[in-house]
Design an enzyme around this catalytic site. Structure first.
Site, short mmCIF file in Angstrom:
data_model
loop_
_atom_site.label_atom_id
_atom_site.label_comp_id
_atom_site.label_asym_id
_atom_site.label_seq_id
_atom_site.Cartn_x
_atom_site.Cartn_y
_atom_site.Cartn_z
N VAL A 58 -5.44 6.86 14.04
CA VAL A 58 -5.59 8.26 13.50
C VAL A 58 -4.31 8.55 12.94
CG1 VAL A 58 -6.42 10.21 13.87
CG2 VAL A 58 -7.00 8.13 15.63
N LYS A 59 -5.05 8.56 11.77
CA LYS A 59 -3.62 8.77 10.51
C LYS A 59 -3.81 10.46 10.42
CE LYS A 59 -1.71 6.83 5.81
NZ LYS A 59 -3.09 6.27 4.52
#
Length: 218
Positions: free
Chosen positions: A86-87
């Protein structure tokens, strides 16, 4: 050093993967738009398509900028595939979200990092990856490589496990510079990776070998 490719183009990802040296992929909304990938369902499907090509981490960026939104969006992204990272953007609520995901065992990539202070906060929050933007700093006459060196020193001082992912890599020398300093990962376009293959003496040497072989075996 891990090699990631920074693209949403499936053909480029396949080409890099076929080299046998690809460790992962990073993407962002701009790269998705460049490939004409629009609409929530299409974007999510595209992330899965990428994960099915690469046996490694694939960064998928949240669009929300508030804590609750990032948590909801990030959990949905993480559920898509085991390879998803997850960025999260480097903002106040982003740090809180990184801490939440870290406690849950969900991998994160803290993006849009331009200072050592930001890198320190991300590591304290437990980010898996930290993405300093080398090329964008160079664009404003700052030295992106110096920032990588500064972060490397700080992380080594305190044995932070967060991996330095040199982002916004523009060319092959950026990769070499980051490797010399000790960046854990680089991410850039396919051209920066294939550029490492090239040297004029290799080309001329091979041409000479083939010419001599032809003379003796024609």
């Amino acid at each position: 050093m891990k090699f990631f490719i920074d693209t949403a183009n499936l053909d480029e990802i396949r080409e890099a993967n076929d080299l046998g040296i690809l460790d992962g992929v990073t993407t962002n909304p701009s790269l998705m738009a460049k490939e004409g990938i629009t609409g929530k369902d299409n974007i999510l499907k595209h992330y899965v398509d990428i994960c099915n090509i690469v046996d490694g981490d694939v960064s998928a960026e949240v669009i929300s900028t508030d804590y609750a939104g990032m948590i909801k969006e990030g959990e949905n992204l993480a559920a898509l595939h085991d390879n998803i990272v997850v960025k999260i953007p480097m903002i106040k609520d982003g740090i809180k979200a990184i801490k939440y995901f870290s406690d849950k065992g969900i991998k994160t990539n803290c993006t849009l990092v331009f200072s050592a202070g930001q890198a320190l906060l991300a590591a304290k929050a437990g980010a898996t990856y930290l993405s300093p933007f080398v090329g964008r700093l160079d664009d404003i006459s700052s030295d992106g490589i110096d920032l990588i060196a500064q972060i490397r020193l700080i992380y080594d001082n305190y044995m932070f496990e967060t991996q330095i992912l040199a982002a916004s890599v523009r060319h092959s020398m950026h990769i070499i510079n980051c490797a010399e300093i000790g960046a854990d990962v680089m991410t850039g376009p396919l051209s920066s990776i294939t550029g490492l293959l090239k040297h004029p003496l290799t080309d001329s040497g091979l041409a000479k070998f083939l010419e001599d072989y032809k003379k003796g075996n024609s």
